[in-house]
Design a protein around this motif. Structure first.
Motif, PDB file in Angstrom:
ATOM      1  N   LEU A   1      47.606  11.608 -15.144  1.00 28.57           N
ATOM      2  CA  LEU A   1      49.055  11.757 -15.163  1.00 28.57           C
ATOM      3  C   LEU A   1      49.533  12.956 -14.363  1.00 28.57           C
ATOM      4  CD1 LEU A   1      49.939  10.892 -18.882  1.00 28.57           C
ATOM      5  CD2 LEU A   1      50.184   9.443 -16.852  1.00 28.57           C
ATOM      6  N   THR A   2      48.777  14.036 -14.369  1.00 27.06           N
ATOM      7  CA  THR A   2      49.220  15.261 -13.701  1.00 27.06           C
ATOM      8  C   THR A   2      48.477  15.544 -12.398  1.00 27.06           C
ATOM      9  OG1 THR A   2      47.624  16.704 -14.832  1.00 27.06           O
ATOM     10  CG2 THR A   2      49.719  16.273 -15.960  1.00 27.06           C
TER      11      THR A   2
ATOM     12  N   HIS B   1      52.729  21.844 -10.431  1.00 26.93           N
ATOM     13  CA  HIS B   1      52.666  21.576 -11.874  1.00 26.93           C
ATOM     14  C   HIS B   1      51.481  22.343 -12.463  1.00 26.93           C
ATOM     15  CE1 HIS B   1      53.338  19.329 -15.580  1.00 26.93           C
ATOM     16  NE2 HIS B   1      52.023  19.217 -15.672  1.00 26.93           N
TER      17      HIS B   1
ATOM     18  N   ARG C   1      64.280  10.270  -8.907  1.00 27.89           N
ATOM     19  CA  ARG C   1      64.146   9.571 -10.187  1.00 27.89           C
ATOM     20  C   ARG C   1      65.200   8.469 -10.293  1.00 27.89           C
ATOM     21  NH1 ARG C   1      63.534  13.651 -13.143  1.00 27.89           N
ATOM     22  NH2 ARG C   1      61.372  13.416 -13.807  1.00 27.89           N
TER      23      ARG C   1
ATOM     24  N   SER D   1      64.551   4.408 -10.202  1.00 23.12           N
ATOM     25  CA  SER D   1      64.750   3.937 -11.572  1.00 23.12           C
ATOM     26  C   SER D   1      64.803   2.409 -11.603  1.00 23.12           C
ATOM     27  CB  SER D   1      66.049   4.515 -12.134  1.00 23.12           C
ATOM     28  OG  SER D   1      66.297   4.013 -13.422  1.00 23.12           O
TER      29      SER D   1
ATOM     30  N   GLN E   1      56.160   4.891 -10.393  1.00 21.03           N
ATOM     31  CA  GLN E   1      56.396   5.999 -11.313  1.00 21.03           C
ATOM     32  C   GLN E   1      56.537   7.295 -10.531  1.00 21.03           C
ATOM     33  OE1 GLN E   1      53.089   6.009 -14.061  1.00 21.03           O
ATOM     34  NE2 GLN E   1      54.133   4.623 -15.473  1.00 21.03           N
TER      35      GLN E   1
ATOM     36  N   GLN F   1      53.913  13.039 -12.121  1.00 17.68           N
ATOM     37  CA  GLN F   1      54.123  14.223 -12.965  1.00 17.68           C
ATOM     38  C   GLN F   1      55.503  14.233 -13.631  1.00 17.68           C
ATOM     39  OE1 GLN F   1      53.456  17.386 -10.082  1.00 17.68           O
ATOM     40  NE2 GLN F   1      51.250  17.388 -10.387  1.00 17.68           N
ATOM     41  N   GLY F   2      56.246  13.143 -13.474  1.00 20.97           N
ATOM     42  CA  GLY F   2      57.627  13.109 -13.940  1.00 20.97           C
ATOM     43  C   GLY F   2      57.787  13.094 -15.442  1.00 20.97           C
ATOM     44  N   HIS F   3      56.701  12.787 -16.168  1.00 24.14           N
ATOM     45  CA  HIS F   3      56.792  12.735 -17.630  1.00 24.14           C
ATOM     46  C   HIS F   3      56.807  14.133 -18.256  1.00 24.14           C
ATOM     47  CE1 HIS F   3      52.577  13.567 -17.047  1.00 24.14           C
ATOM     48  NE2 HIS F   3      52.420  13.764 -18.344  1.00 24.14           N
ATOM     49  N   CYS F   4      56.467  15.160 -17.464  1.00 26.23           N
ATOM     50  CA  CYS F   4      56.304  16.504 -18.038  1.00 26.23           C
ATOM     51  C   CYS F   4      56.652  17.577 -17.016  1.00 26.23           C
ATOM     52  CB  CYS F   4      54.868  16.694 -18.532  1.00 26.23           C
ATOM     53  SG  CYS F   4      53.621  16.402 -17.250  1.00 26.23           S
ATOM     54  N   ASP F   5      57.761  17.384 -16.299  1.00 22.21           N
ATOM     55  CA  ASP F   5      58.072  18.287 -15.183  1.00 22.21           C
ATOM     56  C   ASP F   5      59.169  19.293 -15.483  1.00 22.21           C
ATOM     57  OD1 ASP F   5      60.299  16.685 -15.211  1.00 22.21           O
ATOM     58  OD2 ASP F   5      60.061  15.890 -13.189  1.00 22.21           O
TER      59      ASP F   5
ATOM     60  N   THR G   1      57.817  16.327  -4.552  1.00 24.31           N
ATOM     61  CA  THR G   1      57.994  15.162  -5.417  1.00 24.31           C
ATOM     62  C   THR G   1      57.220  14.005  -4.812  1.00 24.31           C
ATOM     63  OG1 THR G   1      60.133  15.832  -6.298  1.00 24.31           O
ATOM     64  CG2 THR G   1      59.646  13.483  -6.301  1.00 24.31           C
TER      65      THR G   1
END
Length: 385
Positions: free
Chosen positions: A105-106, A139, A265, A269, A275, A278-282, A290
């Motif tokens: 994910l990261t 990140h 994003r 969308s 996806q 890293q967008g789930h925890c940025d 990006t």
């Protein structure tokens, strides 16, 4: 139609003013009052006691590894998902890199695989000089886990925060993690000194050694005397002036990059198979670059097809880092991998993210992406997926 770059330098009137002041001061060679001020500002920004300004992030990695004891016969554990400089610096010391796969994910070093690698190397009697953790695309790595693993193993941790100035994790700034950390101020970074870097630490002796080694290891006598090999890794006063001006604008430049990520994003969308990397925890990221990750089966197009469409509009993009264990120069180097970095390299694409992007340039990028996404599948080559 001018080219739109991934992350062009963001330079304005304040930078010009500071560089002119440095030139007029007569301090144009390495070292000087601007360097001193830049080091103080960097240390404060990153929550460290000391900063040593150097000619590049790679130089900082090299000297940091030397001081941590990387020498021939020893090993340094490195993420496989990183820019080549991270691994190259290990080789400069004569030590041998060992590569570790990433979190899917990261893209940052996997703590569980790091733990496995350290235990396996120790069982084999290998002498481990250090671990390098990389803050991929700005990140921050999972330092809560990685610092504990390194502490339990008795192995120093060097944080490669080259891409992460302005980011944070659990309320701590990038550059504050590990026994020492490094920054880069290359032309494409969040702030730039044209070329430059820094090493950060809370250990005064460590900082003094880095400054000494980076200044040709010259002894403090009136003539030139050297008792060990040193390096010409100093940062010039003029470039430090540029860095000081850039650092004044760090908050606004990071805010601009975060705004650009928010626009991506929105544009992607609802797009199947895509996806934001890293967008789930940025939330604490500087959003240096990006990137998107594309499931080509679900999306029915491949990242290189969007890359081609953007290139036709003179827009630069780039795949995510090619893993070090795939690089020909590191063929045969040991790696603890399970395919996650390989998949990110195959499916990821970094998009223009620089704070200097104009509204017209942003519109050109997003218009091209929307046109690509709206095009009939046959135009995107979906029949080849």
């Amino acid at each position: 139609m001018g080219k739109i770059y991934l992350s062009a330098p963001d330079i304005g009137a304040r930078e010009e003013e500071m560089c002119i002041a440095a030139l007029r001061s007569g301090w144009v060679a390495p070292m000087g009052p601007m360097v001193d001020a830049f080091e103080t500002a960097l240390a404060q920004t990153c929550g460290r006691q000391y900063a040593v300004a150097l000619s590049s992030g790679t130089a900082a990695l090299h000297l940091g590894l030397l001081e941590l004891g990387a020498v021939p016969g020893k090993y340094v554990v490195v993420p496989t998902m990183t820019f080549a400089a991270t691994a190259n610096a290990v080789v400069y010391t004569g030590a041998t890199p060992v590569f570790v796969d990433c979190d899917p994910l990261t893209g940052n070093m996997s703590p569980d695989l790091l733990d496995e690698a350290l235990h396996q190397l120790r069982r084999e009697g290998s002498d481990i000089a250090a671990v390098i953790a990389v803050d991929l695309l700005g990140h921050c790595a999972d330092y809560e886990a990685i610092e504990e693993i390194c502490l339990n193993a008795g192995v120093p941790l060097l944080s490669d925060a080259a891409e992460a100035l302005g980011s944070g994790r659990v309320g701590r700034p990038a550059g504050s993690f590990g026994d020492a950390a490094v920054l880069s101020f290359n032309g494409n970074k969040v702030i730039s000194t044209s070329g430059g870097g820094a090493l950060l630490t809370d250990d005064q002796r460590f900082a003094e050694r880095i400054r000494y080694l980076g200044s040709q290891a010259r002894q403090p006598v009136s003539h030139y005397q050297h008792t060990e090999i040193g390096y010409n890794y100093r940062l010039s006063n003029v470039l430090a002036a540029l860095g000081l001006a850039q650092l004044e604008r760090l908050t606004s430049m990071v805010a601009r990059r975060r705004q650009l990520r928010a626009q991506y994003r929105e544009t992607f969308s609802g797009t199947e198979g895509v996806q934001l990397f890293q967008g789930h925890c940025d939330v604490e990221d500087n959003c240096w670059l990006t990137a998107i990750v594309v499931d080509s089966v679900e999306a029915r197009w491949k990242p290189n097809e969007l890359e081609t469409a953007l290139a036709a509009q003179n827009v630069e993009t780039r795949p995510l880092w090619k893993p070090m264990h795939q690089q020909p120069v590191f063929a045969g180097i040991r790696a603890f991998v399970r395919g996650d970095a390989d998949r990110l390299f195959a499916s990821g694409l970094a998009l223009p993210s620089g704070s200097a992007l104009t509204p017209a340039e942003v519109a050109r990028v997003h218009d091209t992406i929307r046109e690509f996404l709206a095009a009939p599948l046959r135009e995107k080559g979906a029949s080849r997926v």
